[in-house]
Each structure stands twice: as structure tokens, then as C-alpha cells.
Design a protein around this motif. Structure first.
Motif, PDB file in Angstrom:
ATOM      1  N   LEU A  88       0.823  -1.207   0.000  1.00  0.00           N
ATOM      2  CA  LEU A  88       0.000   0.000   0.000  1.00  0.00           C
ATOM      3  C   LEU A  88       0.859   1.260   0.000  1.00  0.00           C
ATOM      4  CD1 LEU A  88      -2.790  -1.072   2.506  1.00  0.00           C
ATOM      5  CD2 LEU A  88      -3.017  -0.740   0.032  1.00  0.00           C
ATOM      6  N   ALA A  89       1.942   1.238   0.777  1.00  0.00           N
ATOM      7  CA  ALA A  89       2.809   2.414   0.834  1.00  0.00           C
ATOM      8  C   ALA A  89       3.366   2.733  -0.546  1.00  0.00           C
ATOM      9  CB  ALA A  89       3.942   2.194   1.832  1.00  0.00           C
ATOM     10  N   GLU A  90       3.798   1.725  -1.284  1.00  0.00           N
ATOM     11  CA  GLU A  90       4.324   1.969  -2.621  1.00  0.00           C
ATOM     12  C   GLU A  90       3.233   2.441  -3.569  1.00  0.00           C
ATOM     13  OE1 GLU A  90       6.438   2.836  -5.735  1.00  0.00           O
ATOM     14  OE2 GLU A  90       7.208   2.518  -3.704  1.00  0.00           O
ATOM     15  N   ARG A  91       2.031   1.894  -3.419  1.00  0.00           N
ATOM     16  CA  ARG A  91       0.918   2.335  -4.276  1.00  0.00           C
ATOM     17  C   ARG A  91       0.627   3.814  -4.083  1.00  0.00           C
ATOM     18  NH1 ARG A  91      -4.616  -0.551  -3.155  1.00  0.00           N
ATOM     19  NH2 ARG A  91      -3.406  -2.320  -3.900  1.00  0.00           N
ATOM     20  N   TYR A  92       0.591   4.264  -2.817  1.00  0.00           N
ATOM     21  CA  TYR A  92       0.276   5.666  -2.564  1.00  0.00           C
ATOM     22  C   TYR A  92       1.430   6.580  -2.959  1.00  0.00           C
ATOM     23  CZ  TYR A  92      -3.758   3.822  -0.089  1.00  0.00           C
ATOM     24  OH  TYR A  92      -4.919   3.166   0.224  1.00  0.00           O
ATOM     25  N   ARG A  93       2.665   6.139  -2.732  1.00  0.00           N
ATOM     26  CA  ARG A  93       3.809   6.949  -3.170  1.00  0.00           C
ATOM     27  C   ARG A  93       3.782   7.130  -4.683  1.00  0.00           C
ATOM     28  NH1 ARG A  93       6.913   4.183   1.021  1.00  0.00           N
ATOM     29  NH2 ARG A  93       7.474   2.581  -0.495  1.00  0.00           N
ATOM     30  N   ALA A  94       3.491   6.053  -5.412  1.00  0.00           N
ATOM     31  CA  ALA A  94       3.450   6.119  -6.878  1.00  0.00           C
ATOM     32  C   ALA A  94       2.324   7.027  -7.351  1.00  0.00           C
ATOM     33  CB  ALA A  94       3.288   4.711  -7.462  1.00  0.00           C
ATOM     34  N   TRP A  95       1.188   6.955  -6.682  1.00  0.00           N
ATOM     35  CA  TRP A  95       0.049   7.804  -7.059  1.00  0.00           C
ATOM     36  C   TRP A  95       0.411   9.274  -6.919  1.00  0.00           C
ATOM     37  CZ3 TRP A  95      -3.533  10.287  -3.347  1.00  0.00           C
ATOM     38  CH2 TRP A  95      -4.588  10.947  -3.993  1.00  0.00           C
ATOM     39  N   VAL A  96       1.041   9.610  -5.799  1.00  0.00           N
ATOM     40  CA  VAL A  96       1.408  11.010  -5.571  1.00  0.00           C
ATOM     41  C   VAL A  96       2.495  11.449  -6.555  1.00  0.00           C
ATOM     42  CG1 VAL A  96       2.431  12.585  -3.909  1.00  0.00           C
ATOM     43  CG2 VAL A  96       0.648  11.005  -3.173  1.00  0.00           C
ATOM     44  N   ARG A  97       3.464  10.583  -6.844  1.00  0.00           N
ATOM     45  CA  ARG A  97       4.542  10.947  -7.775  1.00  0.00           C
ATOM     46  C   ARG A  97       4.005  11.265  -9.166  1.00  0.00           C
ATOM     47  NH1 ARG A  97       7.571   6.618  -5.356  1.00  0.00           N
ATOM     48  NH2 ARG A  97       6.933   5.280  -7.077  1.00  0.00           N
ATOM     49  N   ARG A  98       2.998  10.537  -9.605  1.00  0.00           N
ATOM     50  CA  ARG A  98       2.502  10.753 -10.969  1.00  0.00           C
ATOM     51  C   ARG A  98       1.384  11.796 -11.037  1.00  0.00           C
ATOM     52  NH1 ARG A  98       0.366   5.454  -9.820  1.00  0.00           N
ATOM     53  NH2 ARG A  98      -1.927   5.539  -9.689  1.00  0.00           N
ATOM     54  N   THR A  99       1.071  12.422  -9.910  1.00  0.00           N
ATOM     55  CA  THR A  99       0.014  13.435  -9.866  1.00  0.00           C
ATOM     56  C   THR A  99       0.656  14.805  -9.681  1.00  0.00           C
ATOM     57  OG1 THR A  99      -1.492  11.823  -8.876  1.00  0.00           O
ATOM     58  CG2 THR A  99      -2.109  14.142  -8.708  1.00  0.00           C
ATOM     59  N   PRO A 100       0.552  15.702 -10.674  1.00  0.00           N
ATOM     60  CA  PRO A 100       1.253  16.993 -10.558  1.00  0.00           C
ATOM     61  C   PRO A 100       0.848  17.837  -9.346  1.00  0.00           C
ATOM     62  CG  PRO A 100       0.583  16.588 -12.828  1.00  0.00           C
ATOM     63  CD  PRO A 100      -0.064  15.522 -11.999  1.00  0.00           C
ATOM     64  N   MET A 101      -0.429  17.763  -8.978  1.00  0.00           N
ATOM     65  CA  MET A 101      -0.907  18.541  -7.829  1.00  0.00           C
ATOM     66  C   MET A 101      -2.106  17.839  -7.232  1.00  0.00           C
ATOM     67  SD  MET A 101      -2.529  22.407  -7.765  1.00  0.00           S
ATOM     68  CE  MET A 101      -0.980  23.249  -8.057  1.00  0.00           C
ATOM     69  N   LEU A 102      -2.223  17.933  -5.907  1.00  0.00           N
ATOM     70  CA  LEU A 102      -3.405  17.454  -5.197  1.00  0.00           C
ATOM     71  C   LEU A 102      -4.013  18.621  -4.443  1.00  0.00           C
ATOM     72  CD1 LEU A 102      -1.905  14.203  -3.686  1.00  0.00           C
ATOM     73  CD2 LEU A 102      -3.792  14.275  -5.316  1.00  0.00           C
ATOM     74  N   ILE A 103      -5.326  18.654  -4.400  1.00  0.00           N
ATOM     75  CA  ILE A 103      -6.033  19.619  -3.554  1.00  0.00           C
ATOM     76  C   ILE A 103      -6.936  18.812  -2.634  1.00  0.00           C
ATOM     77  CG2 ILE A 103      -7.555  21.616  -3.432  1.00  0.00           C
ATOM     78  CD1 ILE A 103      -6.758  22.258  -6.351  1.00  0.00           C
ATOM     79  N   ALA A 104      -6.590  18.802  -1.339  1.00  0.00           N
ATOM     80  CA  ALA A 104      -7.450  18.139  -0.357  1.00  0.00           C
ATOM     81  C   ALA A 104      -8.608  19.082  -0.058  1.00  0.00           C
ATOM     82  CB  ALA A 104      -6.658  17.846   0.914  1.00  0.00           C
ATOM     83  N   VAL A 105      -9.823  18.552  -0.164  1.00  0.00           N
ATOM     84  CA  VAL A 105     -11.031  19.359   0.035  1.00  0.00           C
ATOM     85  C   VAL A 105     -11.771  18.822   1.252  1.00  0.00           C
ATOM     86  CG1 VAL A 105     -13.199  20.155  -0.982  1.00  0.00           C
ATOM     87  CG2 VAL A 105     -11.206  19.720  -2.452  1.00  0.00           C
TER      88      VAL A 105
END
Length: 198
Positions: A88-105
Motif C-alpha cells: 500500500l505504501a508503494e501504491r500511494y507513493r506512486a500515485w502522488v509521484r505521478r500526480t502533478p498537484m493534489l487539492i485536499a477538500v
């Protein structure tokens, strides 16, 4: 009846753009920045707001902070599911790496006369406004929930302590070239009825 094809053409063009919005992924750089990002956030702040509580809160996660955030998501996953922590840790790290920006709402929920659900819906409406603004400015985005959105540790890390909470994360960036077919629009007749008295 006015001829809307001429009298309201600019508005119809805006609606055409709105009707072409869809969730976009994968995304690539550039992510929104500067005045464009300000417009997107301002669109969120125009969401409906019963009681004028202004419950919406947006946490922008960009640049190098994304990588640290990915590590924190991995830590939270290890607490939730120790048996699958590494995967799971690798899955979430990879998701964040390939996402230019996140906005938590999220919504800062205030006790009182306005039901909690209405405050959460206001935050959801803000998220939708921002997705529409992303699209209309030529970017792409997607609304993502899942275990991290509902994890108390992740919520607190982003400043949402109960009863306040996240409603999800918006991914934001430039849509990558894709050969995937454009999803068909839902059939209006399958979702709309006229109420009539018995």
C-alpha cells in the motif's frame, strides 16, 4: 421566447465546455499555478453555503511537498493494514509521484442549526466547482476518495479534526495524450422524471 442561439451564445459556449467535462487521468505537468490556480480556488469559494458558515477548506499539495505527503500516506496505510503495509505504501507513493498537484477538500464542521450533512455537501459542491474550473482552464482533474479520505490520521495531518473532515482529494494537472474513448454521456431519460400528484 428569445432566440437563445444568438442572444445567449457566449453562455451556450460556456455550457458546451461544461458539458464536455469528464474525469481526467493520467495527468502530467504543468499543474495550475499563479492566477489560474487562484481562479480554480475562487470557484470553490463560490459554492452554495447554507447559513453562510463558509465551511470549505482546501489544502494544496504540490512540488516537493507531494513526495513527503506520499510518505505520510504510506505511514497511515501501515497503521490501517499492517499486513499489506509495504504494498500500500508503494501504491500511494506512486500515485502522488505521478500526480502533478493534489487539492485536499474538506469541511470545517460547525455545530449549530445547520446539519452536518449540509456543510459536507457545501464542500462537495466546492470540489465540483473546482473540477469545472480546472476543465474550463484547459487542465484536467479527478475527485478521489478511498481509505485515505476517511482515515482520521490523514484528516488530522491536513488540519481536519473531527467533526471536521475531508470529502476527498482533487488531482490536478494537464491531461496526458490518450487513445481511450470518451465515455458516453448518461441518458437523461434514465435519470429524470416529472413528479405528478396521485
Amino acid at each position: 421566447m428569445p432566440d437563445i442561439t444568438h442572444a445567449r451564445e457566449p453562455r451556450l459556449l460556456a455550457l458546451d465546455q461544461l458539458l464536455s467535462r469528464r474525469s481526467a487521468g493520467p495527468l502530467q505537468e504543468p499543474a495550475p499555478a499563479g492566477a489560474g490556480l487562484d481562479l480554480i480556488l475562487d470557484a470553490g469559494l463560490r459554492a452554495p453555503d447554507h447559513g453562510r458558515l463558509k465551511p470549505w477548506r482546501f489544502v494544496v499539495i504540490r512540488g516537493e511537498a507531494r513526495l513527503a505527503f506520499g510518505e505520510r500516506l504510506g505511514d497511515a496505510a501501515a497503521v490501517r493494514d499492517p499486513a499489506n503495509a509495504a504494498t500500500l505504501a508503494e501504491r500511494y507513493r506512486a500515485w502522488v509521484r505521478r500526480t502533478p498537484m493534489l487539492i485536499a477538500v474538506g469541511a470545517v464542521v460547525k455545530p449549530g442549526n445547520i446539519p452536518e450533512i449540509e456543510q459536507l455537501l457545501a464542500a462537495g459542491a466546492a470540489a465540483m466547482n473546482m473540477l469545472n474550473a480546472l476543465h474550463m482552464l484547459g487542465y484536467g482533474g479527478m475527485w478521489v476518495t478511498g481509505p485515505n479520505a476517511y482515515d482520521a490520521n490523514v484528516n488530522e495531518m491536513l488540519g481536519f479534526e473531527a467533526p471536521s473532515r475531508l470529502v476527498g482529494f482533487l488531482t490536478a494537472g494537464t491531461p496526458a495524450p490518450s487513445t481511450a474513448p470518451v465515455p458516453a454521456r448518461p441518458e437523461r431519460a434514465a435519470h429524470v422524471t416529472d413528479w405528478t400528484p396521485n
